[in-house]
Design a protein around this motif. Structure first.
Motif, PDB file in Angstrom:
ATOM      1  N   GLU A 186       7.586 -45.110  44.058  1.00 48.03           N
ATOM      2  CA  GLU A 186       6.098 -45.865  44.243  1.00 48.03           C
ATOM      3  C   GLU A 186       5.302 -44.701  44.176  1.00 48.03           C
ATOM      4  OE1 GLU A 186       8.028 -44.525  48.246  1.00 48.03           O
ATOM      5  OE2 GLU A 186       8.857 -45.753  46.644  1.00 48.03           O
ATOM      6  N   ASN A 187       5.597 -43.530  44.185  1.00 48.32           N
ATOM      7  CA  ASN A 187       4.701 -42.186  44.180  1.00 48.32           C
ATOM      8  C   ASN A 187       4.570 -41.735  42.895  1.00 48.32           C
ATOM      9  OD1 ASN A 187       3.920 -42.419  46.729  1.00 48.32           O
ATOM     10  ND2 ASN A 187       5.528 -41.054  47.425  1.00 48.32           N
ATOM     11  N   ILE A 188       5.237 -42.062  41.733  1.00 47.76           N
ATOM     12  CA  ILE A 188       5.172 -41.792  40.273  1.00 47.76           C
ATOM     13  C   ILE A 188       3.809 -41.413  39.966  1.00 47.76           C
ATOM     14  CG2 ILE A 188       6.130 -42.151  38.344  1.00 47.76           C
ATOM     15  CD1 ILE A 188       8.630 -43.066  39.170  1.00 47.76           C
ATOM     16  N   PRO A 189       3.089 -42.742  40.131  1.00 50.55           N
ATOM     17  CA  PRO A 189       1.731 -42.590  39.429  1.00 50.55           C
ATOM     18  C   PRO A 189       0.920 -41.358  40.125  1.00 50.55           C
ATOM     19  CG  PRO A 189       2.134 -44.895  40.088  1.00 50.55           C
ATOM     20  CD  PRO A 189       3.294 -43.753  40.451  1.00 50.55           C
ATOM     21  N   LYS A 190       0.972 -41.318  41.478  1.00 54.30           N
ATOM     22  CA  LYS A 190       0.321 -40.022  42.020  1.00 54.30           C
ATOM     23  C   LYS A 190       0.792 -38.694  41.796  1.00 54.30           C
ATOM     24  CE  LYS A 190       1.249 -38.716  46.641  1.00 54.30           C
ATOM     25  NZ  LYS A 190       1.467 -38.776  47.937  1.00 54.30           N
ATOM     26  N   ALA A 191       1.982 -38.653  41.468  1.00 59.53           N
ATOM     27  CA  ALA A 191       2.422 -37.293  40.825  1.00 59.53           C
ATOM     28  C   ALA A 191       2.293 -37.128  39.592  1.00 59.53           C
ATOM     29  CB  ALA A 191       4.210 -37.465  41.380  1.00 59.53           C
ATOM     30  N   MET A 192       2.137 -38.081  38.664  1.00 56.87           N
ATOM     31  CA  MET A 192       1.837 -38.046  37.441  1.00 56.87           C
ATOM     32  C   MET A 192       0.328 -37.642  37.099  1.00 56.87           C
ATOM     33  SD  MET A 192       4.769 -38.490  35.445  1.00 56.87           S
ATOM     34  CE  MET A 192       4.278 -39.045  33.865  1.00 56.87           C
ATOM     35  N   ARG A 193      -0.482 -38.242  37.881  1.00 60.00           N
ATOM     36  CA  ARG A 193      -1.986 -37.855  37.880  1.00 60.00           C
ATOM     37  C   ARG A 193      -2.139 -36.529  38.287  1.00 60.00           C
ATOM     38  NH1 ARG A 193      -2.414 -42.949  40.068  1.00 60.00           N
ATOM     39  NH2 ARG A 193      -2.571 -41.944  42.316  1.00 60.00           N
ATOM     40  N   ARG A 194      -1.507 -35.867  39.530  1.00 57.56           N
ATOM     41  CA  ARG A 194      -1.577 -34.562  39.749  1.00 57.56           C
ATOM     42  C   ARG A 194      -1.093 -33.818  38.494  1.00 57.56           C
ATOM     43  NH1 ARG A 194       2.165 -30.636  41.755  1.00 57.56           N
ATOM     44  NH2 ARG A 194       1.380 -29.358  43.076  1.00 57.56           N
ATOM     45  N   GLU A 195       0.079 -33.914  37.906  1.00 56.81           N
ATOM     46  CA  GLU A 195       0.677 -33.077  37.041  1.00 56.81           C
ATOM     47  C   GLU A 195      -0.088 -33.045  35.678  1.00 56.81           C
ATOM     48  OE1 GLU A 195       3.384 -30.791  37.327  1.00 56.81           O
ATOM     49  OE2 GLU A 195       2.978 -31.592  39.355  1.00 56.81           O
ATOM     50  N   SER A 196      -0.633 -34.262  35.385  1.00 53.55           N
ATOM     51  CA  SER A 196      -1.666 -34.299  34.153  1.00 53.55           C
ATOM     52  C   SER A 196      -2.747 -33.180  34.573  1.00 53.55           C
ATOM     53  CB  SER A 196      -2.093 -35.677  33.970  1.00 53.55           C
ATOM     54  OG  SER A 196      -3.099 -35.847  32.780  1.00 53.55           O
ATOM     55  N   ALA A 197      -3.674 -33.316  35.556  1.00 53.92           N
ATOM     56  CA  ALA A 197      -4.605 -32.574  36.037  1.00 53.92           C
ATOM     57  C   ALA A 197      -4.220 -30.995  35.922  1.00 53.92           C
ATOM     58  CB  ALA A 197      -5.219 -32.998  37.500  1.00 53.92           C
ATOM     59  N   ILE A 198      -3.237 -30.742  36.397  1.00 58.13           N
ATOM     60  CA  ILE A 198      -2.575 -29.250  36.252  1.00 58.13           C
ATOM     61  C   ILE A 198      -2.375 -28.797  35.043  1.00 58.13           C
ATOM     62  CG2 ILE A 198      -0.728 -27.774  37.006  1.00 58.13           C
ATOM     63  CD1 ILE A 198      -0.502 -29.513  39.744  1.00 58.13           C
ATOM     64  N   LYS A 199      -1.608 -29.671  34.079  1.00 63.17           N
ATOM     65  CA  LYS A 199      -1.440 -29.337  32.895  1.00 63.17           C
ATOM     66  C   LYS A 199      -2.714 -28.913  32.126  1.00 63.17           C
ATOM     67  CE  LYS A 199       3.002 -29.333  32.694  1.00 63.17           C
ATOM     68  NZ  LYS A 199       3.846 -28.255  33.078  1.00 63.17           N
ATOM     69  N   LYS A 200      -3.874 -29.822  32.361  1.00 61.49           N
ATOM     70  CA  LYS A 200      -4.919 -29.563  31.637  1.00 61.49           C
ATOM     71  C   LYS A 200      -5.657 -28.208  32.014  1.00 61.49           C
ATOM     72  CE  LYS A 200      -6.232 -34.344  31.324  1.00 61.49           C
ATOM     73  NZ  LYS A 200      -7.162 -35.352  31.840  1.00 61.49           N
ATOM     74  N   VAL A 201      -5.202 -27.673  32.957  1.00 54.86           N
ATOM     75  CA  VAL A 201      -5.911 -26.411  33.440  1.00 54.86           C
ATOM     76  C   VAL A 201      -4.956 -25.094  32.862  1.00 54.86           C
ATOM     77  CG1 VAL A 201      -6.671 -24.950  35.286  1.00 54.86           C
ATOM     78  CG2 VAL A 201      -7.138 -27.335  35.427  1.00 54.86           C
ATOM     79  N   GLN A 202      -3.761 -25.495  32.992  1.00 56.65           N
ATOM     80  CA  GLN A 202      -2.672 -24.148  32.522  1.00 56.65           C
ATOM     81  C   GLN A 202      -2.851 -23.890  31.365  1.00 56.65           C
ATOM     82  OE1 GLN A 202       0.808 -26.175  34.036  1.00 56.65           O
ATOM     83  NE2 GLN A 202       0.797 -24.965  35.904  1.00 56.65           N
ATOM     84  N   PRO A 203      -2.715 -22.583  31.159  1.00 57.63           N
ATOM     85  CA  PRO A 203      -2.742 -22.090  29.468  1.00 57.63           C
ATOM     86  C   PRO A 203      -1.444 -22.726  28.391  1.00 57.63           C
ATOM     87  CG  PRO A 203      -2.047 -20.365  30.787  1.00 57.63           C
ATOM     88  CD  PRO A 203      -2.201 -21.544  31.728  1.00 57.63           C
ATOM     89  N   SER A 204      -1.613 -22.848  27.293  1.00 59.09           N
ATOM     90  CA  SER A 204      -0.493 -23.279  26.649  1.00 59.09           C
ATOM     91  C   SER A 204       0.227 -21.993  25.805  1.00 59.09           C
ATOM     92  CB  SER A 204      -1.244 -24.041  25.274  1.00 59.09           C
ATOM     93  OG  SER A 204      -2.390 -23.472  24.561  1.00 59.09           O
ATOM     94  N   LEU A 205      -0.321 -20.744  26.196  1.00 62.25           N
ATOM     95  CA  LEU A 205       0.290 -19.659  25.628  1.00 62.25           C
ATOM     96  C   LEU A 205       1.542 -19.156  26.726  1.00 62.25           C
ATOM     97  CD1 LEU A 205      -1.428 -16.614  26.936  1.00 62.25           C
ATOM     98  CD2 LEU A 205      -2.699 -18.879  27.050  1.00 62.25           C
ATOM     99  N   PRO A 206       2.521 -18.391  25.929  1.00 58.81           N
ATOM    100  CA  PRO A 206       3.624 -18.020  26.879  1.00 58.81           C
ATOM    101  C   PRO A 206       3.096 -17.068  27.864  1.00 58.81           C
ATOM    102  CG  PRO A 206       3.604 -17.592  24.325  1.00 58.81           C
ATOM    103  CD  PRO A 206       2.479 -18.034  24.596  1.00 58.81           C
ATOM    104  N   VAL A 207       3.364 -17.563  29.332  1.00 63.81           N
ATOM    105  CA  VAL A 207       3.083 -16.759  30.478  1.00 63.81           C
ATOM    106  C   VAL A 207       4.499 -16.816  31.372  1.00 63.81           C
ATOM    107  CG1 VAL A 207       0.948 -17.801  30.331  1.00 63.81           C
ATOM    108  CG2 VAL A 207       2.642 -18.984  31.729  1.00 63.81           C
ATOM    109  N   TYR A 208       4.311 -15.855  32.371  1.00 60.41           N
ATOM    110  CA  TYR A 208       5.388 -15.686  33.263  1.00 60.41           C
ATOM    111  C   TYR A 208       4.714 -16.578  34.581  1.00 60.41           C
ATOM    112  CZ  TYR A 208       8.211 -12.421  36.191  1.00 60.41           C
ATOM    113  OH  TYR A 208       9.102 -11.831  36.767  1.00 60.41           O
ATOM    114  N   TYR A 209       5.274 -17.838  34.661  1.00 60.25           N
ATOM    115  CA  TYR A 209       4.880 -18.577  35.603  1.00 60.25           C
ATOM    116  C   TYR A 209       5.482 -18.454  37.150  1.00 60.25           C
ATOM    117  CZ  TYR A 209       3.224 -23.083  37.824  1.00 60.25           C
ATOM    118  OH  TYR A 209       2.802 -23.844  39.050  1.00 60.25           O
TER     119      TYR A 209
END
Length: 194
Positions: free
Chosen positions: A96-119
């Motif tokens: 039941e929390n999948i939509p909330k988790a997916m929205r969070r992950e989507s928002a985070i992915k938009k901010v994170q860089p797409s280049l190789p990083v040490y996360y």
């Protein structure tokens, strides 16, 4: 620091589960019910497994602190990663929390860089051993490791009191996100001196 192996998994799960028990970002993802502590451990187990496949897991020399490093550019969709994701949903997030988790992950992915990083996904110290320099010593070794790999370090934190600690190591906040709690995005470029 030493590289952890599969035999260290339970130790790493224990350290991180205790260290992140009250963390807002972690508790946003973990289903809040009577199995919350088991669900928190399931999240740390998932994170350990992902970093074993697509990153590194380190223990401090005294085995009281640990860090999970992910190299997002190496992460691939495979049967193993899909099974790990399904296990995370069932044992941690809840269907039941999948939509909330997916929205969070989507928002985070938009901010994170797409280049190789040490996360730096997680860094924690056994709570009874905090404030003794273990985390700082581990962080210094992680910085050296990232510099040797010529990769900038990126991380997020929802713990405001940790921001000065990260700043001390040369991290700068490059974005903030409001997710019912404030999530701070930090980075440290290669070769930054403290």
């Amino acid at each position: 620091m030493t590289k952890a192996n599969f035999q260290d998994k339970q130790l790493v799960i224990d350290i991180l589960s205790k260290s992140f028990d009250k963390n807002k970002s972690v508790n946003f993802i973990v289903k809040q019910d009577k199995k919350r502590s088991q669900r928190l451990k399931a999240l740390m187990s998932y994170s350990f497994d992902m970093c074993c496949h697509y990153g590194d897991v380190y223990l401090s020399d005294d085995r009281k602190g640990c860090a999970l490093i992910l190299y997002p550019d190496t992460k691939q969709t495979s049967l193993k990663s899909i099974l790990l994701d399904i296990k995370l949903i069932i044992n941690c997030i809840g269907i039941e929390n999948i939509p909330k988790a997916m929205r969070r992950e989507s928002a985070i992915k938009k901010v994170q860089p797409s280049l190789p990083v040490y996360y730096l996904w997680f860094v924690g110290v056994e709570p009874s051993h905090q404030d003794k320099g273990i985390g700082s010593a581990l962080m210094a070794e992680l910085l050296e490791d990232s510099d040797n790999k010529k990769l900038p370090i990126y991380l997020e934190t929802s713990t405001v009191k940790n921001l000065p600690w990260y700043k001390k190591f040369g991290f700068n906040t490059y974005h903030e996100l409001d997710l019912s709690y404030k999530l701070f995005f930090l980075k440290r470029d290669v070769g930054v001196t403290n």
